[in-house]
Design a protein around this motif. Structure first.
Motif, mmCIF file in Angstrom:
data_model
loop_
_atom_site.group_PDB
_atom_site.id
_atom_site.type_symbol
_atom_site.label_atom_id
_atom_site.label_comp_id
_atom_site.label_asym_id
_atom_site.label_seq_id
_atom_site.Cartn_x
_atom_site.Cartn_y
_atom_site.Cartn_z
ATOM 1 N N GLY A 42 3.943 -17.488 -3.432
ATOM 2 C CA GLY A 42 3.189 -17.612 -2.170
ATOM 3 C C GLY A 42 1.817 -17.182 -2.260
ATOM 4 N N SER A 43 1.577 -16.271 -1.316
ATOM 5 C CA SER A 43 0.096 -15.683 -1.335
ATOM 6 C C SER A 43 -0.355 -14.948 -2.555
ATOM 7 N N ALA A 44 0.728 -14.278 -3.459
ATOM 8 C CA ALA A 44 0.430 -13.694 -4.636
ATOM 9 C C ALA A 44 0.069 -14.628 -5.404
ATOM 10 N N LEU A 45 0.917 -15.877 -5.654
ATOM 11 C CA LEU A 45 0.343 -17.027 -6.733
ATOM 12 C C LEU A 45 -1.196 -17.273 -6.616
ATOM 13 N N ILE A 59 1.444 -9.881 -15.806
ATOM 14 C CA ILE A 59 1.097 -8.972 -14.620
ATOM 15 C C ILE A 59 1.719 -9.589 -13.500
ATOM 16 N N LEU A 60 2.645 -8.902 -12.773
ATOM 17 C CA LEU A 60 3.405 -9.295 -11.675
ATOM 18 C C LEU A 60 2.837 -8.985 -10.505
ATOM 19 N N LEU A 61 2.448 -9.932 -9.737
ATOM 20 C CA LEU A 61 2.058 -9.635 -8.358
ATOM 21 C C LEU A 61 2.859 -10.102 -7.349
ATOM 22 N N SER A 62 3.076 -8.932 -6.353
ATOM 23 C CA SER A 62 4.160 -9.147 -5.214
ATOM 24 C C SER A 62 3.913 -8.155 -4.263
ATOM 25 N N TRP A 63 3.713 -8.643 -3.197
ATOM 26 C CA TRP A 63 3.773 -7.318 -2.090
ATOM 27 C C TRP A 63 4.935 -6.805 -1.689
ATOM 28 N N SER A 64 6.082 -7.400 -1.607
ATOM 29 C CA SER A 64 7.255 -6.821 -1.363
ATOM 30 C C SER A 64 8.047 -6.341 -2.622
ATOM 31 N N SER A 65 7.805 -6.784 -3.958
ATOM 32 C CA SER A 65 8.555 -6.401 -4.866
ATOM 33 C C SER A 65 10.349 -7.038 -4.690
ATOM 34 N N THR A 66 10.473 -7.678 -3.763
ATOM 35 C CA THR A 66 12.029 -8.070 -3.561
ATOM 36 C C THR A 66 12.193 -9.373 -3.567
ATOM 37 N N THR A 67 11.231 -10.287 -3.771
ATOM 38 C CA THR A 67 11.498 -11.829 -3.935
ATOM 39 C C THR A 67 12.288 -11.978 -5.070
ATOM 40 N N ALA A 68 13.269 -12.808 -4.806
ATOM 41 C CA ALA A 68 14.667 -12.991 -5.736
ATOM 42 C C ALA A 68 14.109 -13.356 -7.202
ATOM 43 N N ASP A 69 12.983 -14.340 -7.207
ATOM 44 C CA ASP A 69 12.409 -14.918 -8.622
ATOM 45 C C ASP A 69 11.637 -13.936 -9.086
ATOM 46 N N MET A 70 10.910 -13.189 -8.526
ATOM 47 C CA MET A 70 10.027 -12.199 -9.087
ATOM 48 C C MET A 70 10.947 -11.106 -9.701
ATOM 49 N N VAL A 127 0.460 -1.099 8.700
ATOM 50 C CA VAL A 127 -0.822 -1.751 8.762
ATOM 51 C C VAL A 127 -1.105 -3.280 8.553
ATOM 52 N N THR A 128 -1.483 -4.007 9.398
ATOM 53 C CA THR A 128 -1.438 -5.513 9.271
ATOM 54 C C THR A 128 -1.448 -5.887 8.007
ATOM 55 N N VAL A 129 -0.489 -6.820 7.667
ATOM 56 C CA VAL A 129 -0.236 -7.288 6.090
ATOM 57 C C VAL A 129 -1.269 -8.431 5.759
ATOM 58 N N THR A 130 -1.494 -9.100 6.764
ATOM 59 C CA THR A 130 -2.582 -10.074 6.256
ATOM 60 C C THR A 130 -3.706 -9.868 6.092
ATOM 61 N N GLY A 131 -4.323 -8.738 6.738
ATOM 62 C CA GLY A 131 -5.776 -8.400 6.588
ATOM 63 C C GLY A 131 -5.834 -7.458 5.212
ATOM 64 N N VAL A 132 -4.752 -6.757 4.737
ATOM 65 C CA VAL A 132 -4.871 -6.051 3.516
ATOM 66 C C VAL A 132 -4.294 -6.655 2.309
ATOM 67 N N LYS A 133 -3.205 -7.429 2.557
ATOM 68 C CA LYS A 133 -2.278 -8.183 1.477
ATOM 69 C C LYS A 133 -3.160 -8.838 0.383
ATOM 70 N N SER A 134 -4.152 -9.399 0.793
ATOM 71 C CA SER A 134 -5.103 -10.151 -0.225
ATOM 72 C C SER A 134 -5.628 -9.305 -1.137
#
Length: 172
Positions: free
Chosen positions: A63-66, A108-119, A163-170
């Protein structure tokens, strides 16, 4: 405190301080060094004190982490043009045993949630292959992060729960 303020207004007011906290952690004062929670001794033992035996950096995300992996790849190639940098989507990897080189790769693994099954599955596989990996995530106690912590360590994104994820997630 302000019982008349909405949930949105409350969190909107928190964002500037949250961003200052993030910047303070990643860009500290001159006399302070940031400790990102990386197991430096493991990285130096595997790749040498100056990372001379590091052969490739592999950035993985969905997703956005990619998308952030792609941005990071371009940045790394700009400052280290001789470094081989690869971006991967974990679900597209057919045979990790042939893709990764444990002696030469830093993943280097990038994931906001660390719960995505593939990750999570990729982290488990990399750990079993003894590939050194690090992660950048908000959820340092979620499945993927707990696995990666056994390898190279985890860098917290520090974006905060509410805090709003979309504003900081990037920033990941």
């Amino acid at each position: 405190k302000d019982m008349d303020r909405s949930f949105y207004e409350t969190h909107l007011a928190e964002i500037p301080q949250r961003l200052l906290t993030i910047l303070g952690n990643y860009a500290p004062d001159e006399d302070r060094v940031t400790d990102l929670g990386i197991r430096k001794y493991l990285l130096r033992r595997r790749f040498g004190s100056n990372f001379k035996s590091l052969g490739r950096i592999v950035l993985a995300g969905t997703g956005s982490a990619l998308h952030m992996c792609e941005i990071a790849k371009n940045f790394i190639q700009t400052i280290m043009p001789e470094m081989d940098v690869l971006t991967v989507r974990p679900g597209d990897i057919e045979n990790p045993e042939t893709l990764f080189v444990p002696e030469k790769d830093l993943v280097i693994l990038l994931s906001w949630s660390s719960t995505t099954a593939d990750m999570v599955l990729l982290a488990k596989k990399l750990l079993s292959l003894k590939v050194v990996m690090t992660a950048v995530t908000e959820k340092t106690f979620a499945d993927m992060a707990l696995i990666v912590a056994k390898s190279g360590g985890v860098i917290p994104a520090l974006s905060g729960e509410e805090v709003t994820v979309t504003g900081v997630k990037s920033t990941v």
